[in-house]
Each structure stands twice: as structure tokens, then as C-alpha cells.
Design a protein around this motif. Sequence first.
Motif, mmCIF file in Angstrom:
data_model
loop_
_atom_site.group_PDB
_atom_site.id
_atom_site.type_symbol
_atom_site.label_atom_id
_atom_site.label_comp_id
_atom_site.label_asym_id
_atom_site.label_seq_id
_atom_site.Cartn_x
_atom_site.Cartn_y
_atom_site.Cartn_z
ATOM 1 N N LYS A 1 0.832 -1.208 0.000
ATOM 2 C CA LYS A 1 0.000 0.000 0.000
ATOM 3 C C LYS A 1 0.864 1.253 0.000
ATOM 4 O O LYS A 1 0.597 2.201 -0.730
ATOM 5 N N LEU A 2 1.923 1.232 0.820
ATOM 6 C CA LEU A 2 2.799 2.403 0.853
ATOM 7 C C LEU A 2 3.491 2.617 -0.484
ATOM 8 O O LEU A 2 3.934 3.714 -0.791
ATOM 9 N N GLY A 3 3.576 1.558 -1.287
ATOM 10 C CA GLY A 3 4.242 1.675 -2.581
ATOM 11 C C GLY A 3 3.560 2.647 -3.520
ATOM 12 O O GLY A 3 4.157 3.117 -4.482
ATOM 13 N N TYR A 4 2.289 2.954 -3.260
ATOM 14 C CA TYR A 4 1.571 3.890 -4.124
ATOM 15 C C TYR A 4 1.907 5.343 -3.822
ATOM 16 O O TYR A 4 1.722 6.218 -4.645
ATOM 17 N N ILE A 5 2.342 5.599 -2.609
ATOM 18 C CA ILE A 5 2.596 6.980 -2.210
ATOM 19 C C ILE A 5 3.678 7.602 -3.106
ATOM 20 O O ILE A 5 4.737 7.038 -3.312
ATOM 21 N N GLY A 6 3.388 8.779 -3.610
ATOM 22 C CA GLY A 6 4.372 9.451 -4.446
ATOM 23 C C GLY A 6 4.120 9.293 -5.935
ATOM 24 O O GLY A 6 4.672 10.031 -6.743
ATOM 25 N N PHE A 7 3.264 8.335 -6.313
ATOM 26 C CA PHE A 7 2.973 8.174 -7.738
ATOM 27 C C PHE A 7 2.119 9.345 -8.236
ATOM 28 O O PHE A 7 2.489 10.066 -9.133
ATOM 29 N N GLY A 8 0.949 9.517 -7.600
ATOM 30 C CA GLY A 8 0.051 10.602 -7.985
ATOM 31 C C GLY A 8 -0.158 10.634 -9.491
ATOM 32 O O GLY A 8 -0.439 9.625 -10.116
ATOM 33 N N ASP A 9 -0.032 11.812 -10.066
ATOM 34 C CA ASP A 9 -0.182 11.945 -11.515
ATOM 35 C C ASP A 9 1.160 11.853 -12.236
ATOM 36 O O ASP A 9 1.226 12.005 -13.453
ATOM 37 N N ILE A 10 2.219 11.630 -11.480
ATOM 38 C CA ILE A 10 3.542 11.574 -12.093
ATOM 39 C C ILE A 10 3.702 10.308 -12.920
ATOM 40 O O ILE A 10 4.272 10.314 -14.000
ATOM 41 N N TYR A 11 3.171 9.198 -12.385
ATOM 42 C CA TYR A 11 3.301 7.938 -13.097
ATOM 43 C C TYR A 11 2.269 7.909 -14.217
ATOM 44 O O TYR A 11 1.111 7.577 -14.021
ATOM 45 N N SER A 12 2.654 8.322 -15.403
ATOM 46 C CA SER A 12 1.698 8.525 -16.492
ATOM 47 C C SER A 12 2.031 7.694 -17.710
ATOM 48 O O SER A 12 1.838 8.131 -18.834
ATOM 49 N N PHE A 13 2.590 6.487 -17.504
ATOM 50 C CA PHE A 13 2.840 5.604 -18.634
ATOM 51 C C PHE A 13 1.519 5.351 -19.340
ATOM 52 O O PHE A 13 0.531 4.939 -18.726
ATOM 53 N N ALA A 14 1.483 5.584 -20.643
ATOM 54 C CA ALA A 14 0.223 5.676 -21.377
ATOM 55 C C ALA A 14 -0.677 4.462 -21.225
ATOM 56 O O ALA A 14 -1.899 4.593 -21.114
ATOM 57 N N ARG A 15 -0.078 3.263 -21.213
ATOM 58 C CA ARG A 15 -0.907 2.059 -21.206
ATOM 59 C C ARG A 15 -1.219 1.553 -19.802
ATOM 60 O O ARG A 15 -1.912 0.562 -19.640
ATOM 61 N N VAL A 16 -0.692 2.214 -18.777
ATOM 62 C CA VAL A 16 -0.958 1.816 -17.397
ATOM 63 C C VAL A 16 -2.153 2.597 -16.858
ATOM 64 O O VAL A 16 -2.238 3.817 -17.018
ATOM 65 N N ASP A 17 -3.068 1.881 -16.221
ATOM 66 C CA ASP A 17 -4.238 2.507 -15.616
ATOM 67 C C ASP A 17 -3.812 3.077 -14.267
ATOM 68 O O ASP A 17 -3.855 2.401 -13.236
ATOM 69 N N SER A 18 -3.400 4.343 -14.258
ATOM 70 C CA SER A 18 -2.845 4.951 -13.048
ATOM 71 C C SER A 18 -3.887 5.060 -11.937
ATOM 72 O O SER A 18 -3.549 5.008 -10.753
ATOM 73 N N LYS A 19 -5.157 5.196 -12.278
ATOM 74 C CA LYS A 19 -6.207 5.280 -11.255
ATOM 75 C C LYS A 19 -6.283 3.975 -10.486
ATOM 76 O O LYS A 19 -6.329 3.957 -9.251
ATOM 77 N N ARG A 20 -6.291 2.864 -11.187
ATOM 78 C CA ARG A 20 -6.319 1.546 -10.537
ATOM 79 C C ARG A 20 -4.998 1.271 -9.815
ATOM 80 O O ARG A 20 -4.973 0.583 -8.794
ATOM 81 N N LEU A 21 -3.923 1.809 -10.347
ATOM 82 C CA LEU A 21 -2.630 1.621 -9.700
ATOM 83 C C LEU A 21 -2.632 2.192 -8.298
ATOM 84 O O LEU A 21 -2.045 1.635 -7.369
ATOM 85 N N LEU A 22 -3.326 3.320 -8.112
ATOM 86 C CA LEU A 22 -3.386 3.979 -6.817
ATOM 87 C C LEU A 22 -4.425 3.359 -5.889
ATOM 88 O O LEU A 22 -4.388 3.567 -4.682
ATOM 89 N N GLN A 23 -5.348 2.591 -6.444
ATOM 90 C CA GLN A 23 -6.432 2.048 -5.638
ATOM 91 C C GLN A 23 -6.285 0.554 -5.357
ATOM 92 O O GLN A 23 -6.663 0.077 -4.298
ATOM 93 N N ASN A 24 -5.742 -0.176 -6.309
ATOM 94 C CA ASN A 24 -5.709 -1.632 -6.216
ATOM 95 C C ASN A 24 -4.368 -2.097 -5.679
ATOM 96 O O ASN A 24 -3.328 -1.708 -6.185
ATOM 97 N N ASN A 25 -4.381 -2.943 -4.653
ATOM 98 C CA ASN A 25 -3.122 -3.454 -4.133
ATOM 99 C C ASN A 25 -3.074 -4.979 -4.055
ATOM 100 O O ASN A 25 -2.122 -5.548 -3.561
ATOM 101 N N ALA A 26 -4.106 -5.634 -4.567
ATOM 102 C CA ALA A 26 -4.190 -7.089 -4.445
ATOM 103 C C ALA A 26 -3.037 -7.802 -5.153
ATOM 104 O O ALA A 26 -2.544 -8.809 -4.670
#
Length: 222
Positions: A55-80
Motif C-alpha cells: 500500500k505504501l508503494g503507491y505513495i508518491g505516484f500521484g499523476d507523475i506515473y503517467s505511462f500511457a498504457r498503465v491505468d494509473s487510477k487503478r494503480l493507486l487504488q488496487n493493491n491485491a
Amino acid sequence: MKLIEILYSLFIVSILASSAWFAYSFSLPNNTRAALTTLYAIKHARMLSLIDHSKLGYIGFGDIYSFARVDSKRLLQNNAHFYWQLQFHTSGIYTKNSLSIYRDTPRFANTTDFDRRPLAGDIVALHIGTTQCLSGYNNTNITGFCKDNALFDFRLHESTRLQTLTLQSPTTCQERDTFRFYFDDFSKVLCGQRLHTPNSLQRILVGNMMIFVEPQTGYAFL
């Protein structure tokens, strides 16, 4: 023939013989080096799981992690599925008997969504000293930062001429042409699509050496 000529001839022959021996020695599989590299990879992935919480791994990504094919919204929400994992590539021309430590990412395309391959956009672990990528995946599909910047030692077939890298324990950690360990936030080993902990000690055959992994703690030893 003078004595000095005989001695000189023997000196030249000894140099040629030594060169041939060293060349032969380096052409042999170095199972000890391969096993120690594999042991390091397991311990490194285990330590990442302990210090870099899923979960802590998401901290700091925000809108910076913008690789086009990665779903950044799910990246920040999903940790399974966002655990650190160690994948053992056991086939392929460029990936045979190699290792990769990385975190998979959610994608917009179903074919690459948590696809269990260290592709561009996934988060690959770095060597602490050299910042080289700890992945032996092929140079074509890996993330841009890792192109021509991967740790050579993790390509065991090339660096040590390793011929055998297999999971001896018949568990769901074994997959087609590969096997892998996920490590949860307490370094417990998880395997399979449903990410469950194996019941028995995991045994990895590296050349002629065996590495054991305790699934409840992730502790590995020769």
C-alpha cells in the motif's frame, strides 16, 4: 639446443597451456555463482516486501506515473496484485535461466493487465550500488530505463552458463516455462493466480545446488 633456448621453449609452452586451461575453466558452468546470485535475488525481493509495503508503494505516484498504457487510477487504488515478485525465466532465447524482480501494473488492455511479465511500465527493482535493473527479461520488451542497463549477473545462462534452473517442489509456484514467488508485506511467499502460501518448503535446483525457501517467512538458504 642451448639450455636458455630449452627454458624459453618450456616457458612459452607453459603460457599456452595456462591460457588453454583458463579458457576451458571459464567455459564451464559456474553453479556456485549462479546459486549465490539466485539466493541474493530471493533475499532482495524478500527485503523489498518488508520495507516497501504494497500500500505504501503507491505513495508518491500521484499523476507523475503517467505511462500511457498503465491505468494509473487503478494503480493507486488496487493493491491485491501489487506485491514484489521474483520470476524465474526458464525458457526463451534471451531469457533462458534468468531472474526478474518487479511489480506488475494494471493496464487498460486485457492482454497486458497484470500480465505477469516485466514489460515497459512495470516497476523493476534496481541494484542499490549501480542502479542497474534486476531483470534478465529480453531487452526489447522491458521498460525503457532498463534497456542496456540490466544487471548481467541476473542472466544466469549467459553469465554463468547455467544449464538447470527448476522448481523441485510440485506447487502452484510452477507455471508454464517459468515459476515465481510473490512476497506479501510480511515476506510470506505467495503463489498461483489466487496468491496462496504453499504448505511445504520450496526447493529450487540451480545447476547441482539446492536452495530452500521457507514459505511462511520467505527465508532462503542453501
